[in-house]
Design a protein around this motif. Structure first.
Motif, mmCIF file in Angstrom:
data_model
loop_
_atom_site.group_PDB
_atom_site.id
_atom_site.type_symbol
_atom_site.label_atom_id
_atom_site.label_comp_id
_atom_site.label_asym_id
_atom_site.label_seq_id
_atom_site.Cartn_x
_atom_site.Cartn_y
_atom_site.Cartn_z
ATOM 1 N N LEU A 98 4.654 -12.514 -13.088
ATOM 2 C CA LEU A 98 6.135 -13.390 -13.727
ATOM 3 C C LEU A 98 5.518 -14.810 -13.457
ATOM 4 O O LEU A 98 6.846 -15.572 -14.196
ATOM 5 C CB LEU A 98 7.321 -12.404 -13.795
ATOM 6 C CG LEU A 98 7.139 -10.763 -14.353
ATOM 7 C CD1 LEU A 98 8.209 -10.184 -13.689
ATOM 8 C CD2 LEU A 98 7.782 -10.939 -15.334
ATOM 9 N N THR A 99 5.099 -14.462 -12.453
ATOM 10 C CA THR A 99 5.456 -15.624 -11.262
ATOM 11 C C THR A 99 3.698 -16.371 -10.689
ATOM 12 O O THR A 99 3.032 -15.564 -10.827
ATOM 13 C CB THR A 99 6.227 -15.738 -9.783
ATOM 14 O OG1 THR A 99 5.397 -14.760 -9.026
ATOM 15 C CG2 THR A 99 7.586 -15.529 -10.030
ATOM 16 N N PRO A 100 3.370 -17.618 -10.510
ATOM 17 C CA PRO A 100 2.192 -17.709 -10.792
ATOM 18 C C PRO A 100 2.247 -17.704 -8.819
ATOM 19 O O PRO A 100 2.554 -17.539 -8.406
ATOM 20 C CB PRO A 100 2.004 -19.781 -10.938
ATOM 21 C CG PRO A 100 3.532 -20.062 -10.894
ATOM 22 C CD PRO A 100 4.327 -18.925 -10.908
ATOM 23 N N GLY A 101 0.778 -18.128 -8.162
ATOM 24 C CA GLY A 101 0.507 -17.636 -7.316
ATOM 25 C C GLY A 101 -0.276 -16.985 -6.827
ATOM 26 O O GLY A 101 -1.159 -15.608 -7.527
ATOM 27 N N ASN A 102 -0.882 -16.400 -5.009
ATOM 28 C CA ASN A 102 -1.475 -15.039 -5.435
ATOM 29 C C ASN A 102 -0.926 -14.034 -5.533
ATOM 30 O O ASN A 102 0.324 -13.796 -5.256
ATOM 31 C CB ASN A 102 -2.514 -15.140 -4.165
ATOM 32 C CG ASN A 102 -3.126 -16.260 -3.613
ATOM 33 O OD1 ASN A 102 -3.470 -16.167 -4.714
ATOM 34 N ND2 ASN A 102 -3.355 -16.827 -2.546
ATOM 35 N N LYS A 103 -1.765 -12.775 -6.292
ATOM 36 C CA LYS A 103 -0.828 -11.459 -6.083
ATOM 37 C C LYS A 103 -1.977 -10.621 -5.185
ATOM 38 O O LYS A 103 -3.010 -10.533 -5.903
ATOM 39 C CB LYS A 103 -1.055 -11.144 -7.750
ATOM 40 C CG LYS A 103 0.411 -11.912 -8.748
ATOM 41 C CD LYS A 103 1.707 -12.489 -7.760
ATOM 42 C CE LYS A 103 1.940 -13.545 -8.793
ATOM 43 N NZ LYS A 103 3.882 -13.536 -7.999
ATOM 44 N N TRP A 104 -2.119 -9.446 -4.882
ATOM 45 C CA TRP A 104 -2.386 -8.207 -4.003
ATOM 46 C C TRP A 104 -1.903 -6.921 -4.311
ATOM 47 O O TRP A 104 -0.722 -6.632 -4.452
ATOM 48 C CB TRP A 104 -2.135 -8.797 -2.613
ATOM 49 C CG TRP A 104 -2.282 -9.903 -2.003
ATOM 50 C CD1 TRP A 104 -4.056 -10.280 -1.914
ATOM 51 C CD2 TRP A 104 -1.610 -11.171 -1.713
ATOM 52 N NE1 TRP A 104 -3.412 -11.081 -1.383
ATOM 53 C CE2 TRP A 104 -2.625 -12.242 -1.564
ATOM 54 C CE3 TRP A 104 -0.702 -11.775 -1.653
ATOM 55 C CZ2 TRP A 104 -1.789 -13.098 -0.771
ATOM 56 C CZ3 TRP A 104 0.233 -13.032 -1.395
ATOM 57 C CH2 TRP A 104 -1.218 -13.310 -0.775
ATOM 58 N N TYR A 105 -3.183 -5.972 -5.001
ATOM 59 C CA TYR A 105 -2.484 -4.984 -4.972
ATOM 60 C C TYR A 105 -3.260 -3.864 -4.123
ATOM 61 O O TYR A 105 -5.081 -4.228 -3.836
ATOM 62 C CB TYR A 105 -2.771 -4.653 -6.629
ATOM 63 C CG TYR A 105 -1.909 -5.818 -6.847
ATOM 64 C CD1 TYR A 105 -0.587 -4.787 -7.791
ATOM 65 C CD2 TYR A 105 -2.342 -6.811 -7.914
ATOM 66 C CE1 TYR A 105 -0.230 -6.374 -8.101
ATOM 67 C CE2 TYR A 105 -1.621 -7.680 -8.767
ATOM 68 C CZ TYR A 105 -0.172 -7.202 -8.859
ATOM 69 O OH TYR A 105 0.485 -8.457 -9.397
ATOM 70 N N ILE A 106 -3.635 -2.676 -4.041
ATOM 71 C CA ILE A 106 -4.443 -1.974 -2.961
ATOM 72 C C ILE A 106 -3.815 -0.797 -3.726
ATOM 73 O O ILE A 106 -2.602 -0.274 -3.981
ATOM 74 C CB ILE A 106 -3.892 -1.992 -1.810
ATOM 75 C CG1 ILE A 106 -2.468 -1.268 -1.361
ATOM 76 C CG2 ILE A 106 -3.995 -3.245 -0.683
ATOM 77 C CD1 ILE A 106 -2.188 -1.085 0.386
ATOM 78 N N CYS A 107 -5.046 0.081 -3.303
ATOM 79 C CA CYS A 107 -4.071 1.805 -3.490
ATOM 80 C C CYS A 107 -3.875 2.610 -2.426
ATOM 81 O O CYS A 107 -4.150 2.043 -0.892
ATOM 82 C CB CYS A 107 -5.664 2.523 -3.957
ATOM 83 S SG CYS A 107 -4.828 4.505 -4.213
ATOM 84 N N GLY A 108 -3.139 3.015 -2.726
ATOM 85 C CA GLY A 108 -2.056 4.138 -1.538
ATOM 86 C C GLY A 108 -2.362 5.215 -0.865
ATOM 87 O O GLY A 108 -1.794 5.204 -0.114
ATOM 88 N N VAL A 109 -3.258 5.697 -1.094
ATOM 89 C CA VAL A 109 -3.406 6.940 -1.352
ATOM 90 C C VAL A 109 -4.872 7.133 -0.354
ATOM 91 O O VAL A 109 -5.717 6.127 -0.289
ATOM 92 C CB VAL A 109 -4.808 7.092 -2.456
ATOM 93 C CG1 VAL A 109 -5.016 9.097 -2.042
ATOM 94 C CG2 VAL A 109 -3.302 8.155 -3.587
ATOM 95 N N SER A 110 -4.509 7.506 1.087
ATOM 96 C CA SER A 110 -5.664 7.655 2.041
ATOM 97 C C SER A 110 -6.300 6.668 2.599
ATOM 98 O O SER A 110 -5.733 5.533 2.421
ATOM 99 C CB SER A 110 -6.333 8.948 1.356
ATOM 100 O OG SER A 110 -7.088 9.218 2.796
ATOM 101 N N ASN A 111 -7.137 6.208 3.151
ATOM 102 C CA ASN A 111 -8.384 5.357 2.948
ATOM 103 C C ASN A 111 -8.519 4.713 1.577
ATOM 104 O O ASN A 111 -9.772 4.267 1.926
ATOM 105 C CB ASN A 111 -9.650 6.062 4.069
ATOM 106 C CG ASN A 111 -10.352 7.045 3.158
ATOM 107 O OD1 ASN A 111 -9.686 7.221 2.326
ATOM 108 N ND2 ASN A 111 -10.656 7.497 4.384
ATOM 109 N N HIS A 112 -8.821 5.398 0.842
ATOM 110 C CA HIS A 112 -9.060 4.727 -0.544
ATOM 111 C C HIS A 112 -9.549 2.996 -0.604
ATOM 112 O O HIS A 112 -10.279 2.545 -0.914
ATOM 113 C CB HIS A 112 -8.980 4.515 -1.595
ATOM 114 C CG HIS A 112 -8.654 6.067 -1.982
ATOM 115 N ND1 HIS A 112 -8.195 6.735 -3.838
ATOM 116 C CD2 HIS A 112 -9.006 7.126 -1.404
ATOM 117 C CE1 HIS A 112 -8.472 7.982 -3.269
ATOM 118 N NE2 HIS A 112 -8.759 8.064 -2.328
#
Length: 154
Positions: A98-112
């Motif tokens: 929806l907006t410009p700029g940096n976006k960050w995503y991670i897996c929240g399971v254990s140590n993935h």
């Protein structure tokens, strides 16, 4: 009746200028055929791709095996979520940019994230209106030069 007729140009302007922007969106399957899973190099997957406002990221994974968590840059580097993080768990998560700029995503399971590097960083660009350039004049059809001489005076 005049009120309805006066709205027609406005509706046409919206249709001409706004709707094409929505039609030019791209849906990205994160990780391609591998989807969202441990052991994929998401930096390599994202390399060379152009992400724009309105595009959609699709995270495909086995429900319960992974999650998608929206984090900030610090959370991305440390593989940490916060109470305000958006968490997706459907296995077919679609996130519209929806907006410009940096976006960050991670897996929240254990140590993935920390052990398997299951994380994605992208940069989203503002939506650009795509206009076709004016066609070049055909050979032999160059415009005539403007007349020369003294300007008219009244």
């Amino acid at each position: 009746m005049a009120l309805i007729g006066s709205r027609v140009p406005l509706v046409l302007m919206v249709a001409i200028f706004i709707l094409p922007a929505f039609a030019l969106t791209t849906e990205f399957i994160v990780g391609g055929e591998d989807g969202w899973t441990a052991g994929v190099d998401y930096a390599a997957w994202a390399n060379g791709k152009k992400f724009f406002v309105g595009d959609v990221l699709v995270f495909n994974y086995a429900k319960g095996a992974h999650t998608v968590v929206k984090v900030n840059g610090t959370g991305f580097s440390a593989c940490q979520t916060s109470p305000n993080s958006g968490v997706f768990t459907s296995g077919n998560d679609k996130i519209t940019l929806l907006t410009p700029g940096n976006k960050w995503y991670i897996c929240g399971v254990s140590n993935h994230c920390s052990y398997y590097n299951q994380k994605l960083k992208i940069t989203v660009m503002p939506k650009m209106m795509m206009w076709a350039p004016a066609p070049a004049p055909e050979a032999g059809m160059e415009p005539e030069p403007a007349p020369t001489g003294s300007p008219c005076s009244y």
